[in-house]
Write a protein that holds these residues in place. Structure first.
Motif, short mmCIF file in Angstrom:
data_model
loop_
_atom_site.label_atom_id
_atom_site.label_comp_id
_atom_site.label_asym_id
_atom_site.label_seq_id
_atom_site.Cartn_x
_atom_site.Cartn_y
_atom_site.Cartn_z
N ARG A 197 47.44 42.75 53.09
CA ARG A 197 46.21 42.82 52.29
C ARG A 197 45.35 44.02 52.68
O ARG A 197 44.27 44.20 52.13
N THR A 237 42.02 48.01 45.16
CA THR A 237 43.24 47.89 44.37
C THR A 237 43.27 48.80 43.16
O THR A 237 44.35 49.17 42.70
N SER A 242 48.13 46.99 44.75
CA SER A 242 47.79 45.57 44.78
C SER A 242 47.66 45.03 46.20
O SER A 242 47.05 43.98 46.40
N ASN A 243 48.24 45.70 47.20
CA ASN A 243 48.12 45.19 48.56
C ASN A 243 46.94 45.82 49.31
O ASN A 243 46.95 45.93 50.53
N ILE A 245 43.82 44.41 48.65
CA ILE A 245 42.80 43.42 48.31
C ILE A 245 41.72 43.37 49.39
O ILE A 245 40.53 43.31 49.10
N SER A 550 44.13 44.12 37.72
CA SER A 550 42.92 44.11 38.54
C SER A 550 41.84 44.84 37.76
O SER A 550 42.08 45.89 37.17
N ARG A 574 47.45 40.47 43.91
CA ARG A 574 48.42 40.98 44.89
C ARG A 574 49.75 40.28 44.72
O ARG A 574 49.83 39.04 44.75
N SER A 577 54.57 39.91 49.35
CA SER A 577 55.35 40.96 50.01
C SER A 577 56.80 40.53 50.14
O SER A 577 57.15 39.35 50.03
#
Length: 792
Positions: A197, A237, A242-243, A245, A550, A574, A577
């Motif tokens: 994150r 983001t 997306s990672n 957050i 987002s 997100r 993973s």
């Protein structure tokens, strides 16, 4: 000073933002076309050095409102030709450890030339709250103008902090904590978010490492090669992925701004330092050169530490080493530029208490595997990362967008974990990670005017494979593609609006699970009883793809010329993973079980920030809340496999809420700086979220005495009793540091000699987020001396 940056909910949960994106881009474009034109003027002035009154040669001058950069000549003169600007022109200047600034009022309808009547003075170590950052909005922004919540370390502060790792450098920054399994693996935690994150980047591009995957994986970035480090707190983001957050950390190099105005001639930096409590030695050089139509840069560093000494004694196998080198070359003309670079970094570090940390200290039952001599197990990590990067772009395009920039970066990381089972034995490869990635990014920009805008595309291709007895995930090809837009709109004299959106697709194409090698070829079992894994059947490998949106909206209102109120609403998504989806096997003192059926996380966030900067007083106070749907976390199970606790990746709703505060107060010639941050995080089950840092902060006093600067500092945290299942509570602490630095300024050089005493009281303290806190405290009392030379 901080600057908030966030994202907002889609119109319909069932259609994750696609309609928003279809509306967002045409809306942004139409607003840009409607923007009013401004007159072209020339701005010029002279720059001198405080004390001596000498003209400042080769100082970098940034015109904040337009992102234009120029440099002073031998007589300290600078000129910005034909810039489009009304209202105010904000100039930021930098020369080694000397900085300065000036705001110039440009009357409406002004044409021709504006000469700044008084020389701009460069001084040593200007106030932190005047720093300019680039990461939150993708362009230069000042504290009061920015929507993003960002703090920066640069210049003299970056030199005097002297962090040997990125995590160590940022410890004590507002909203930042450190996660580690020893000094070599320290990684920043931002706004109490960790792992996948928080995105770590170099010049706006992800580093291609595996540090988000595990607490014993480090970040292969040496802060010695940085010009500045930005920390974005809250969702980043929209621009970066997306990672991000929880936030993003951006390490900005000397080459990042060459295309916008490379300085003529040759300039650079050399640095040496030594520290006592870990016998640390570090050295490095950086240089840049430019001619009429070309520029080049390069540098290298070497960083070594031995086992560190804690108040309880030496911590075995806590050594670390890193070597880095980079070269780059570019060409530029009136409108076009092209640059290419190559870099290599090698690192090796130990993971202390590997027997306990990896579950080998427990004696195995008769006939079972496991370490016979677990108490002698040593674990070392070796990593080599090779990168090739190309950037090219154009400026002064005319029309709606005036700039374009494109980046391609290939990274190849070879990460090997070596186990030594008994003294004198040869190391054995427990796992070998091969992580190759290609990142592509393209942007169109309108950096100035009533409307500033960025529209871009981004792609990430990743080839991941891990082999060895501790191989936990199948070989996987990951692909990600995104389109994004970020727009700031001045609708009235004191009101500015933010609107942005990002549509991103992530896909995983996974192969067959690896099979552990139990043939005994090495003469050892590598520490775990693989046969016991039959207690759990590995989940089927399933290819997955995720499409998410987002969005972000915000309002910035000037309550007065010195005070602003910023509110943002965001929705960030997100994708899970690779490790959360597919891991199955021993990893970092636990047996990890991934869940291929995980859904994307969706976080709805609100933040309100009050900021003020007036004379000798500056500060900010922010409150925020994030409601996260389908939050992915590692749930500890009652069962054990191979003597290790089972950690299974599951999902639950979660809520993060807290505050951040930072203040700067001039007390005569001195400056008092203080910050504090707190987050309360709970899962939907009512349990506290795992590994959340406690309330903490720091207080520092900077006292200038001529060219000498004295800076006592106290870092502190409260006790942490709000813990997840299986976590131990942590006592609070206060740690006293002291730095004295002396800056010598010449016409073409600056010298900085710094002496730092850390943990002066030899306090025994532990980070709540350290994975070895039960076995050893943090570093004890020590001293560090350094010398740095800037030449220009």
């Amino acid at each position: 000073m901080m600057r908030p940056f966030h994202s907002l909910p889609p119109l319909s949960p069932s259609a994750p933002g696609s309609s928003l994106v279809r509306v967002a881009i045409p809306l942004a474009a139409s607003l840009l076309i409607a923007a009013t034109a401004t007159a072209q003027i020339t701005i010029s002035g002279t720059v001198v050095i405080a004390g001596s009154g000498e003209f400042a040669h080769d100082a970098e001058v940034l015109l904040l409102e337009t992102d234009h950069v120029t440099h002073t000549d031998d007589s300290g003169r600078f000129v910005f030709d034909d810039v489009q600007i009304t209202g105010t022109a904000t100039l930021q200047l930098d020369l080694g450890y000397l900085t300065g600034g000036r705001t110039v009022v440009i009357p409406d309808g002004e044409v021709g030339s504006v000469e700044i009547p008084e020389p701009i003075v460069l001084e040593v170590g200007r106030r932190l709250h005047e720093h300019i950052t680039v990461t939150a909005s993708g362009g230069h922004s000042s504290p009061l103008e920015s929507f993003g919540s960002v703090s920066s370390i640069e210049g003299l502060a970056l030199q005097n902090e002297q962090g040997r790792t990125l995590g160590e450098l940022l410890e004590g920054s507002t909203g930042v904590a450190v996660r580690s399994a020893g000094p070599g693996s320290a990684r920043p935690i931002v706004r109490r978010f960790d792992g996948n994150r928080v995105l770590v980047m170099e010049d706006g591009i992800r580093t291609g490492d595996l540090s988000s995957q595990s607490p014993d994986h480090g970040v292969p970035v040496d802060p010695l090669q940085a010009e500045r480090v930005d920390v974005v707190r809250g969702p980043a983001t929209l621009l970066y992925g997306s990672n991000a957050i929880g936030g993003a950390v951006n390490v900005i190099s000397q080459a990042s701004h060459f295309a916008h105005g490379p300085p003529d001639g040759f300039r650079g930096q050399a640095m040496l330092d030594y520290s006592t409590a870990d016998e640390g030695r570090r050295s490095g050089v950086r240089f840049s050169a430019a001619g009429e139509s070309w520029f080049s840069w390069g540098g290298g560093s070497s960083n070594r530490t031995e086992d560190y000494t804690a108040p309880t004694g030496a911590v075995e196998n806590s050594h670390a080493a890193m070597d880095q080198g980079e070269v780059g070359l570019g060409l530029f003309g009136d409108r076009l530029w092209l640059a290419g670079s190559a870099s290599v970094d090698d690192s090796r570090y130990g993971v202390p208490f590997a027997a306990e940390f990896h579950g080998g200290a427990t004696a195995p039952a008769a006939g079972q595997g496991g370490h016979v001599h677990g108490e002698e197990l040593l674990l070392d990590v070796e990593a080599r990362r090779t990168q090739v990067r190309t950037d090219f772009g154009a400026r002064d395009l005319g029309g709606v967008f005036s700039e374009a920039e494109f980046t391609f970066r290939f990274s190849d990381l070879d990460h090997v974990e070596l186990e030594t089972l008994e003294a004198g034995a040869a190391p054995i490869v427990a796992s070998n990670f091969d992580n190759r990635s290609l990142v592509l990014r393209g942007e169109l920009r309108r950096p100035s005017g009533r409307i500033t805008s960025r529209i871009g595309v981004w792609g990430h291709l990743r080839d991941y494979a891990v082999t060895g007895d501790h191989a936990t995930a199948p070989p996987t090809d990951q692909s990600a593609f995104a389109a994004f837009t970020y727009n700031e709109i001045a609708t009235a004299e004191r009101l500015r609006l933010l609107f942005g959106a990002r549509l991103e697709r992530n896909a995983y194409d996974a192969g067959e699970r690896p099979v552990a090698d139990d043939s005994g070829d090495h003469g050892h079992d590598h520490g775990h009883d693989h046969g016991q894994a039959d207690e759990r059947i590995a989940p089927d490998v399933v290819d997955r793809s995720f499409l998410s949106a987002s969005t972000s909206a915000g309002v910035r209102y000037e309550l007065s010329d010195a005070t602003v109120l910023v509110g943002t609403a965001s929705l960030a998504s997100r994708a899970p993973s690779l490790e959360e989806l597919y891991n199955f096997g021993p990893h970092s003192a636990r047996f990890e079980v991934g869940s291929p059926d995980l859904e994307p996380e969706r976080s709805l966030g609100l933040e309100l920030s009050l900021r003020r900067s007036s004379g000798g007083v500056a500060g900010s106070f922010s409150v925020f809340r994030y409601d996260i749907r389908d939050f992915v976390f590692g749930a500890l199970r009652a069962e054990a496999i191979a003597g290790l606790p089972v950690l299974e990746f599951l999902q639950s709703d979660a809520a993060y809420q807290g505050f951040e505060a930072e203040g700067h107060l001039d007390i005569g010639p001195a400056e008092l700086v203080a910050n504090a941050s707190f987050v309360d995080a709970k899962l939907g089950t009512g349990e506290y979220a795992p590994r959340i840092p406690p309330l903490g902060g720091q207080v520092r006093l900077d006292i200038p005495v001529g060219r000498l600067r004295l800076a006592p500092r106290v870092r502190w945290t409260a006790p942490m009793n709000r813990v997840y299942i299986g976590e131990t509570r942590t006592d609070g602490y206060g740690v006293l540091d002291f730095t004295a630095s002396w800056v010598i300024v010449g016409h073409h050089t600056t010298h900085n000699i710094s002496l730092r005493a850390y943990n002066i009281a030899d306090a025994e303290y532990r980070h709540h987020t350290s994975f070895i806190k039960e076995f050893a405290p943090q570093i004890g009392r020590g001293f560090r001396i350094s010398y740095a030379l800037h030449f220009f």
